[in-house]
Write a protein that holds these residues in place. Structure first.
Motif, PDB file in Angstrom:
ATOM      1  N   GLU A   6       0.826  -1.200   0.000  1.00 16.07           N
ATOM      2  CA  GLU A   6       0.000   0.000   0.000  1.00 16.07           C
ATOM      3  C   GLU A   6       0.866   1.258   0.000  1.00 16.07           C
ATOM      4  O   GLU A   6       0.619   2.206  -0.751  1.00 16.07           O
ATOM      5  CB  GLU A   6      -0.914  -0.019   1.229  1.00 16.07           C
ATOM      6  CG  GLU A   6      -1.954   1.051   1.255  1.00 16.07           C
ATOM      7  CD  GLU A   6      -2.846   0.913   2.490  1.00 16.07           C
ATOM      8  OE1 GLU A   6      -3.089   1.960   3.126  1.00 16.07           O
ATOM      9  OE2 GLU A   6      -3.280  -0.210   2.799  1.00 16.07           O
ATOM     10  N   ALA A   9       2.547   1.640  -3.399  1.00 22.36           N
ATOM     11  CA  ALA A   9       1.604   2.146  -4.397  1.00 22.36           C
ATOM     12  C   ALA A   9       1.406   3.653  -4.224  1.00 22.36           C
ATOM     13  O   ALA A   9       1.372   4.405  -5.207  1.00 22.36           O
ATOM     14  CB  ALA A   9       0.271   1.412  -4.289  1.00 22.36           C
ATOM     15  N   HIS A  10       1.286   4.086  -2.978  1.00 19.47           N
ATOM     16  CA  HIS A  10       1.117   5.520  -2.705  1.00 19.47           C
ATOM     17  C   HIS A  10       2.349   6.302  -3.168  1.00 19.47           C
ATOM     18  O   HIS A  10       2.229   7.361  -3.809  1.00 19.47           O
ATOM     19  CB  HIS A  10       0.864   5.741  -1.216  1.00 19.47           C
ATOM     20  CG  HIS A  10       0.815   7.178  -0.823  1.00 19.47           C
ATOM     21  ND1 HIS A  10      -0.219   8.008  -1.192  1.00 19.47           N
ATOM     22  CD2 HIS A  10       1.685   7.943  -0.111  1.00 19.47           C
ATOM     23  CE1 HIS A  10       0.014   9.227  -0.722  1.00 19.47           C
ATOM     24  NE2 HIS A  10       1.165   9.201  -0.058  1.00 19.47           N
ATOM     25  N   THR A  12       4.560   5.420  -5.414  1.00 19.30           N
ATOM     26  CA  THR A  12       4.631   5.372  -6.872  1.00 19.30           C
ATOM     27  C   THR A  12       3.712   6.418  -7.489  1.00 19.30           C
ATOM     28  O   THR A  12       4.105   7.137  -8.434  1.00 19.30           O
ATOM     29  CB  THR A  12       4.256   3.963  -7.379  1.00 19.30           C
ATOM     30  OG1 THR A  12       5.161   3.014  -6.815  1.00 19.30           O
ATOM     31  CG2 THR A  12       4.332   3.891  -8.889  1.00 19.30           C
ATOM     32  N   ARG A  13       2.508   6.526  -6.959  1.00 19.69           N
ATOM     33  CA  ARG A  13       1.577   7.539  -7.465  1.00 19.69           C
ATOM     34  C   ARG A  13       2.118   8.942  -7.233  1.00 19.69           C
ATOM     35  O   ARG A  13       2.037   9.816  -8.098  1.00 19.69           O
ATOM     36  CB  ARG A  13       0.206   7.379  -6.806  1.00 19.69           C
ATOM     37  CG  ARG A  13      -0.844   8.268  -7.480  1.00 19.69           C
ATOM     38  CD  ARG A  13      -2.158   8.202  -6.789  1.00 19.69           C
ATOM     39  NE  ARG A  13      -2.001   8.972  -5.553  1.00 19.69           N
ATOM     40  CZ  ARG A  13      -2.840   8.950  -4.533  1.00 19.69           C
ATOM     41  NH1 ARG A  13      -3.894   8.194  -4.569  1.00 19.69           N
ATOM     42  NH2 ARG A  13      -2.626   9.668  -3.463  1.00 19.69           N
ATOM     43  N   SER A  14       2.704   9.166  -6.059  1.00 24.31           N
ATOM     44  CA  SER A  14       3.267  10.483  -5.746  1.00 24.31           C
ATOM     45  C   SER A  14       4.410  10.837  -6.694  1.00 24.31           C
ATOM     46  O   SER A  14       4.508  11.974  -7.178  1.00 24.31           O
ATOM     47  CB  SER A  14       3.777  10.521  -4.302  1.00 24.31           C
ATOM     48  OG  SER A  14       2.718  10.391  -3.401  1.00 24.31           O
ATOM     49  N   ASP A  16       4.839   9.701  -9.742  1.00 27.79           N
ATOM     50  CA  ASP A  16       4.252   9.968 -11.057  1.00 27.79           C
ATOM     51  C   ASP A  16       3.655  11.368 -11.123  1.00 27.79           C
ATOM     52  O   ASP A  16       3.836  12.090 -12.113  1.00 27.79           O
ATOM     53  CB  ASP A  16       3.184   8.927 -11.392  1.00 27.79           C
ATOM     54  CG  ASP A  16       3.771   7.558 -11.681  1.00 27.79           C
ATOM     55  OD1 ASP A  16       4.990   7.473 -11.957  1.00 27.79           O
ATOM     56  OD2 ASP A  16       3.010   6.563 -11.606  1.00 27.79           O
ATOM     57  N   GLU A  17       2.958  11.772 -10.075  1.00 27.23           N
ATOM     58  CA  GLU A  17       2.369  13.111 -10.037  1.00 27.23           C
ATOM     59  C   GLU A  17       3.447  14.182 -10.052  1.00 27.23           C
ATOM     60  O   GLU A  17       3.329  15.182 -10.773  1.00 27.23           O
ATOM     61  CB  GLU A  17       1.485  13.272  -8.803  1.00 27.23           C
ATOM     62  CG  GLU A  17       0.198  12.486  -8.866  1.00 27.23           C
ATOM     63  CD  GLU A  17      -0.596  12.536  -7.565  1.00 27.23           C
ATOM     64  OE1 GLU A  17      -0.130  13.149  -6.580  1.00 27.23           O
ATOM     65  OE2 GLU A  17      -1.694  11.948  -7.535  1.00 27.23           O
ATOM     66  N   SER A  19       6.463  13.887 -11.230  1.00 28.93           N
ATOM     67  CA  SER A  19       7.091  13.860 -12.539  1.00 28.93           C
ATOM     68  C   SER A  19       6.271  14.672 -13.543  1.00 28.93           C
ATOM     69  O   SER A  19       6.832  15.436 -14.347  1.00 28.93           O
ATOM     70  CB  SER A  19       7.230  12.419 -13.029  1.00 28.93           C
ATOM     71  OG  SER A  19       7.805  12.374 -14.305  1.00 28.93           O
ATOM     72  N   ASP A  20       4.955  14.533 -13.496  1.00 29.82           N
ATOM     73  CA  ASP A  20       4.089  15.318 -14.378  1.00 29.82           C
ATOM     74  C   ASP A  20       4.223  16.809 -14.098  1.00 29.82           C
ATOM     75  O   ASP A  20       4.268  17.627 -15.028  1.00 29.82           O
ATOM     76  CB  ASP A  20       2.626  14.895 -14.212  1.00 29.82           C
ATOM     77  CG  ASP A  20       2.360  13.491 -14.736  1.00 29.82           C
ATOM     78  OD1 ASP A  20       3.188  12.961 -15.501  1.00 29.82           O
ATOM     79  OD2 ASP A  20       1.320  12.925 -14.352  1.00 29.82           O
TER      80      ASP A  20
END
Length: 64
Positions: A6, A9-10, A12-14, A16-17, A19-20
């Motif tokens: 968990e 996953a959190h 990884t999402r952070s 990715d955000e 990086s954007d």
């Protein structure tokens, strides 16, 4: 083990955000740099047309 997945996953999402966000900021910086360059060219042309001399931005400093 579920907690670690968990958290991963959190994170990884952070990442990715973020990086954007960095990519968006890089595009904005490039756009602004082009705009500043165009404005500097326009001002140099205006200074040259008004005074007939080399624009200050293109002159060598006195210590050269």
């Amino acid at each position: 083990m579920d907690h670690a997945e968990e958290v991963l996953a959190h994170l990884t999402r952070s990442v990715d955000e973020l990086s954007d966000i960095v990519a968006r900021q890089a595009r904005e910086i490039e756009r602004l740099a082009r705009a500043v360059g165009l404005l500097m060219e326009r001002e140099a042309e205006r200074e040259f047309a008004a005074g007939g001399q080399i624009p200050l931005a293109d002159q060598r400093p006195p210590h050269y």
